[in-house]
Design an enzyme around this catalytic site. Structure first.
Site, PDB file in Angstrom:
ATOM      1  N   ASP A  78      -3.824  -7.115  -2.767  1.00  0.00           N
ATOM      2  CA  ASP A  78      -4.137  -6.410  -1.534  1.00  0.00           C
ATOM      3  C   ASP A  78      -2.966  -5.509  -1.155  1.00  0.00           C
ATOM      4  O   ASP A  78      -1.833  -5.972  -1.042  1.00  0.00           O
ATOM      5  CB  ASP A  78      -4.410  -7.421  -0.430  1.00  0.00           C
ATOM      6  N   GLY A  79      -3.240  -4.228  -0.945  1.00  0.00           N
ATOM      7  CA  GLY A  79      -2.172  -3.275  -0.675  1.00  0.00           C
ATOM      8  C   GLY A  79      -1.416  -3.565   0.605  1.00  0.00           C
ATOM      9  O   GLY A  79      -0.194  -3.393   0.678  1.00  0.00           O
TER      10      GLY A  79
ATOM     11  N   PRO B 205     -12.784  -2.693   2.496  1.00  0.00           N
ATOM     12  CA  PRO B 205     -11.459  -3.046   2.011  1.00  0.00           C
ATOM     13  C   PRO B 205     -10.375  -2.036   2.382  1.00  0.00           C
ATOM     14  O   PRO B 205      -9.199  -2.386   2.480  1.00  0.00           O
ATOM     15  CB  PRO B 205     -11.647  -3.083   0.478  1.00  0.00           C
TER      16      PRO B 205
ATOM     17  N   ASP C  39      -3.620   6.112  -1.806  1.00  0.00           N
ATOM     18  CA  ASP C  39      -4.868   6.663  -2.345  1.00  0.00           C
ATOM     19  C   ASP C  39      -5.990   5.702  -1.976  1.00  0.00           C
ATOM     20  O   ASP C  39      -6.498   4.959  -2.808  1.00  0.00           O
ATOM     21  CB  ASP C  39      -4.743   6.822  -3.862  1.00  0.00           C
TER      22      ASP C  39
END
Length: 285
Positions: free
Chosen positions: A141-142, A166, A159
């Protein structure tokens, strides 16, 4: 009612849509996070959609990817460590890795399925980037990664998908704050902020956060044909004030030294892309 059989109809906006003819569907699958589809279109080649929304096409992806990579990297001038959040198709990594001066690229993608099927069904977009030894691919997960990373990145590129599902967490003040802390002095954060004509609130929200967090903040524009509604906005936040003021002569020298081929980016386009029309300027706080 018009028969739309054989067409992919995007319904990102409540009162506006676009449709692309599908001549052949190559992939259609539901992952744990989203529905992935790849189909062929006569004009745009292979097209990737996530939950029905166009993400990337073979034909025009170069505009989006070049402008989110070369603008911050060449403005910075000394970028050695780059972080990409999202970018599972590999196009962003492809463009970043064209810079031989970049020593390492960390790419954090929440959905490993996007990476794997992009390698198989959209190989021209990554163009071998996943095999480059400078790339560290992290399936995570960013937002969690950004919260926990030790940082030290010269450029961070977000990006992301649109701020639904999400991708929603990547548009929060908390995420931007963690990104700010992960940058080196003079570092640059760039973000995908949708089409201002259709998604003005999205840009305004990001710019309010950037104004509070960064010494230098604004957005810049580029027109990508498959993103309907006008030019896209890319958020720009820097921990210093010098990068955006890099002059044309310096940009040309850096571009020539990088010896990369582009189809959209030039130093002149770089400078002009920060000139905002009034309807976009009014969205900035």
């Amino acid at each position: 009612m018009t028969d739309m059989t054989g067409w992919s109809v995007e319904r990102l906006h409540d009162d506006h849509s676009q449709a692309l003819r599908e001549t052949r569907v190559l992939y259609d699958s539901q992952t744990d996070h989203q529905r992935l589809r790849v189909f062929e279109n006569p004009t745009f080649g292979r097209v990737l959609t996530l939950d029905g929304v166009v993400q990337v096409t073979e034909r025009d992806n170069f505009i989006y990817h070049e402008m989110l990579t070369h603008v911050p990297i060449l403005a910075h001038g000394r970028a050695r460590r780059v972080l990409i959040v999202g970018g599972g198709d590999g196009g962003m990594a492809r463009e970043v890795l064209k810079h031989r001066s970049v020593e390492s690229v960390t790419m954090v993608e929440i959905d490993g399925g996007v990476v794997e099927f992009s390698k198989e069904y959209l190989p021209s977009i990554s163009a071998g980037a996943f095999e480059d030894p400078r790339l560290d691919l992290v399936i995570a997960d960013g937002a969690a990664f950004m919260r926990e990373t030790e940082g030290g990145f010269d450029v961070i590129i977000v990006d992301s998908t649109d701020p639904v599902g999400p991708g929603e967490v990547l548009f929060t003040d908390t995420f931007y704050d963690h990104a700010r802390q992960a940058l080196t002095e003079g570092g640059i954060l760039v973000t995908q902020n949708g089409v201002p004509f259709m998604q003005g609130d999205e840009l305004s929200g990001t710019m309010r956060a950037f104004r509070a967090l960064f010494e230098d903040w604004t957005c810049y524009l580029a027109t990508v044909p498959t993103y309907a509604g006008g030019p896209m906005a890319f958020g720009w936040g820097s921990t210093g004030t010098a990068a955006r003021r890099t002059d044309a002569e310096t940009l040309r020298a850096r571009f020539e030294a990088a010896a990369i081929e582009t189809d959209y980016y030039t130093p002149e386009v770089h400078l002009g892309t920060f000139a905002l029309p009034p309807y976009v300027s009014r969205l900035l706080p």
